[in-house]
Scaffold this motif. Sequence first.
Motif, PDB file in Angstrom:
ATOM      1  N   GLY B  45       0.810  -1.207   0.000  1.00  0.00           N
ATOM      2  CA  GLY B  45       0.000   0.000   0.000  1.00  0.00           C
ATOM      3  C   GLY B  45       0.848   1.264   0.000  1.00  0.00           C
ATOM      4  N   THR B  46       2.014   1.196   0.653  1.00  0.00           N
ATOM      5  CA  THR B  46       2.928   2.334   0.639  1.00  0.00           C
ATOM      6  C   THR B  46       3.371   2.632  -0.786  1.00  0.00           C
ATOM      7  OG1 THR B  46       3.748   1.780   2.843  1.00  0.00           O
ATOM      8  CG2 THR B  46       5.165   3.160   1.474  1.00  0.00           C
ATOM      9  N   PHE B  47       3.752   1.576  -1.492  1.00  0.00           N
ATOM     10  CA  PHE B  47       4.173   1.719  -2.875  1.00  0.00           C
ATOM     11  C   PHE B  47       3.029   2.303  -3.728  1.00  0.00           C
ATOM     12  CE2 PHE B  47       5.375  -0.348  -6.993  1.00  0.00           C
ATOM     13  CZ  PHE B  47       6.526   0.378  -7.165  1.00  0.00           C
ATOM     14  N   ARG B  48       1.826   1.757  -3.535  1.00  0.00           N
ATOM     15  CA  ARG B  48       0.648   2.262  -4.271  1.00  0.00           C
ATOM     16  C   ARG B  48       0.466   3.760  -4.042  1.00  0.00           C
ATOM     17  NH1 ARG B  48      -3.924   0.237  -1.040  1.00  0.00           N
ATOM     18  NH2 ARG B  48      -3.256   2.036   0.183  1.00  0.00           N
ATOM     19  N   ASP B  49       0.537   4.183  -2.780  1.00  0.00           N
ATOM     20  CA  ASP B  49       0.305   5.591  -2.482  1.00  0.00           C
ATOM     21  C   ASP B  49       1.408   6.478  -3.045  1.00  0.00           C
ATOM     22  OD1 ASP B  49      -1.966   4.818  -1.229  1.00  0.00           O
ATOM     23  OD2 ASP B  49      -1.359   5.359   0.790  1.00  0.00           O
ATOM     24  N   LEU B  50       2.658   6.003  -2.987  1.00  0.00           N
ATOM     25  CA  LEU B  50       3.758   6.792  -3.536  1.00  0.00           C
ATOM     26  C   LEU B  50       3.560   7.002  -5.030  1.00  0.00           C
ATOM     27  CD1 LEU B  50       6.919   5.301  -1.756  1.00  0.00           C
ATOM     28  CD2 LEU B  50       5.759   7.460  -1.281  1.00  0.00           C
ATOM     29  N   VAL B 103      -7.539  -5.840  -5.456  1.00  0.00           N
ATOM     30  CA  VAL B 103      -8.761  -5.056  -5.614  1.00  0.00           C
ATOM     31  C   VAL B 103      -8.606  -3.650  -5.026  1.00  0.00           C
ATOM     32  CG1 VAL B 103     -11.164  -4.885  -4.827  1.00  0.00           C
ATOM     33  CG2 VAL B 103     -10.308  -7.019  -5.793  1.00  0.00           C
ATOM     34  N   MET B 104      -8.037  -3.569  -3.811  1.00  0.00           N
ATOM     35  CA  MET B 104      -7.803  -2.258  -3.193  1.00  0.00           C
ATOM     36  C   MET B 104      -6.946  -1.358  -4.080  1.00  0.00           C
ATOM     37  SD  MET B 104      -8.837  -0.930  -0.563  1.00  0.00           S
ATOM     38  CE  MET B 104      -7.567   0.356  -0.444  1.00  0.00           C
ATOM     39  N   GLY B 105      -5.857  -1.910  -4.596  1.00  0.00           N
ATOM     40  CA  GLY B 105      -4.944  -1.125  -5.429  1.00  0.00           C
ATOM     41  C   GLY B 105      -5.631  -0.664  -6.710  1.00  0.00           C
ATOM     42  N   ALA B 106      -6.409  -1.570  -7.297  1.00  0.00           N
ATOM     43  CA  ALA B 106      -7.118  -1.206  -8.525  1.00  0.00           C
ATOM     44  C   ALA B 106      -8.187  -0.149  -8.237  1.00  0.00           C
ATOM     45  CB  ALA B 106      -7.746  -2.443  -9.154  1.00  0.00           C
ATOM     46  N   ALA B 119      -5.226   1.296 -13.468  1.00  0.00           N
ATOM     47  CA  ALA B 119      -5.833   0.664 -12.297  1.00  0.00           C
ATOM     48  C   ALA B 119      -5.406  -0.798 -12.192  1.00  0.00           C
ATOM     49  CB  ALA B 119      -7.358   0.767 -12.383  1.00  0.00           C
ATOM     50  N   ILE B 120      -5.367  -1.490 -13.323  1.00  0.00           N
ATOM     51  CA  ILE B 120      -4.945  -2.895 -13.282  1.00  0.00           C
ATOM     52  C   ILE B 120      -3.492  -2.999 -12.806  1.00  0.00           C
ATOM     53  CG2 ILE B 120      -4.407  -4.874 -14.769  1.00  0.00           C
ATOM     54  CD1 ILE B 120      -6.997  -4.212 -16.307  1.00  0.00           C
ATOM     55  N   THR B 126       0.380  -3.325  -6.080  1.00  0.00           N
ATOM     56  CA  THR B 126       0.027  -3.303  -4.659  1.00  0.00           C
ATOM     57  C   THR B 126      -0.003  -4.726  -4.098  1.00  0.00           C
ATOM     58  OG1 THR B 126      -1.371  -1.384  -5.084  1.00  0.00           O
ATOM     59  CG2 THR B 126      -1.672  -2.506  -2.984  1.00  0.00           C
ATOM     60  N   ALA B 127      -0.554  -5.636  -4.891  1.00  0.00           N
ATOM     61  CA  ALA B 127      -0.741  -7.005  -4.413  1.00  0.00           C
ATOM     62  C   ALA B 127       0.569  -7.769  -4.284  1.00  0.00           C
ATOM     63  CB  ALA B 127      -1.670  -7.757  -5.357  1.00  0.00           C
TER      64      ALA B 127
END
Lengths: 211, 211, 211
Positions: B45-50, B103-106, B119-120, B126-127
């Motif tokens: 999730g950190t990576f996703r947010d960055l 799913v959260m990351g997408a 999104a994909i 994220t996963a």
Amino acid sequence: MTPLEGLDYAGVAVFAATGALAASRKQLDMIGFGFLAAVTGIGGGTFRDLILGETPVFWVQKPAYLVVCVAMAALVYFTAHLVESRYRLLLWLDAIGLAAFAVMGAAKGLALTGSPITAIVTGMMTATFGGILRDLLAGEPSVLMRPEIYVSAALTGAGVFVAASLFGAPLVVASAIGVVSAFAVRGGAIRFGWAFSPYRPRPGRPPEDVM
Amino acid sequence: MTPLEGLDYAGVAVFAATGALAASRKQLDMIGFGFLAAVTGIGGGTFRDLILGETPVFWVQKPAYLVVCVAMAALVYFTAHLVESRYRLLLWLDAIGLAAFAVMGAAKGLALTGSPITAIVTGMMTATFGGILRDLLAGEPSVLMRPEIYVSAALTGAGVFVAASLFGAPLVVASAIGVVSAFAVRGGAIRFGWAFSPYRPRPGRPPEDVM
Amino acid sequence: MTPLEGLDYAGVAVFAATGALAASRKQLDMIGFGFLAAVTGIGGGTFRDLILGETPVFWVQKPAYLVVCVAMAALVYFTAHLVESRYRLLLWLDAIGLAAFAVMGAAKGLALTGSPITAIVTGMMTATFGGILRDLLAGEPSVLMRPEIYVSAALTGAGVFVAASLFGAPLVVASAIGVVSAFAVRGGAIRFGWAFSPYRPRPGRPPEDVM
């Protein structure tokens, strides 16, 4: 498409190909090819954008970069067996990507901060980060640890670009001589084994012997 | 707490548990359990947010996520010896976390950019990122390099979620079928060894033989 | 220069020296020394700034940090052969850097978020991330996996700093006792082998035996 954008797409494409070649060496499946291609292709630029605070990062804004990565992965998947030495091809493509990203990273760093030192460092980091990630994830020995010149080629390209820009060269000229310089240095290193003399005194002992 | 938040906490908790299980396999101390649990739980999730420019990242804004990681580390510390095979448990928990984070990351990528491709990819990254970090830090063989399907399960979950969203499914429905799809694919891979045929031609030679 | 800035420069300098020492153990060339010195010196703070959304990161705004890294690399390049055990020196310098960065990271996290938990975690991550990167890139066994106390020292320093700040201690006092606490814990661990009892039940079996 501006010349710098073209350079960026070229760098992403060849780094993606090196990621896919690493996947083929490890005999991953097709999705593994795509994943390593994407991580390697967009890794350096992602790092550059994060450092500079340019978020969302470039490929979030232009997903075409991801399409390029997937296309390169497919291309490599169906042609890699034709290549005599995939590792040599990987090194040469990596050299092209290194040259392209050293200049791209320096150009973006210079445009955003105006600092020559920062620009040189963002150039070096952009150029080397994708390959470092690829080698870490694929379990290949890191290009960083190879005896011939690697980081110095990125340093050369970024340095030449920044110097040319400071002397007033147009962007396209500064970029061109930056890319050519970096590729010449790294190409000579691959072809002729150019290396600085390594640090000599003695190799490190294993930590168990020391503690 | 919204359903998506619940999914996020669930993903963090199970990934944290896999980090703690890796710590138990390496016989680290209690603090090592907490550290690996936190890195694995919040890494993706950190990576996703960055990447998406959502800073400060989620756990800086809601430290409850860190409390969850520490609690899971303590739980695993006191119960892991009861488990017959910690590595199998790690893989199954990792599968749950993979499904939740795909799913959260997408969902976060789609909400912030509107681009299905992006999104994909943010879903996939994220996963998989937390597990990659865990394996790198703990010196485990990377889940990425395992023969059975892994990244593809994240791709499936993110893809199903995005497709369902584009067809107008409510968020909670799209999330549910995304999570179930990803878990079904990864679960089948663990249980039955599902795999794409790997790339065949030949494994890579060691770099020393090639150069 | 404020006391906190001084602490930051000190941390960067000693971590840069540990990166250069790792380069000397691997017998890299001069550029390899500079690269590993820079990655190790600025890695932890870069991570801290990314997490907190403080971009462009600190060394983009003040390239003097990079100059410090390069200077330390040169110093180590010309003096490392004089040292009897470079690995022990690396560990001790790493301990100083760990202490400085645990406090710096906690101070920045506390100032920006006001959350004690977040501050402790940003302190721990800032303190440990540079060393983790160094070991990953240089192929050294990770400091994280060493039996003696490591992460806990960072936790101690960050925790003491945050507690002192909450009790109203002036910044310079809180920083000083934080740094001293972290260094005392880590120094004791190096010198006397302080360790928590590790997790006992049994080591992990190789994944091949389990699946």
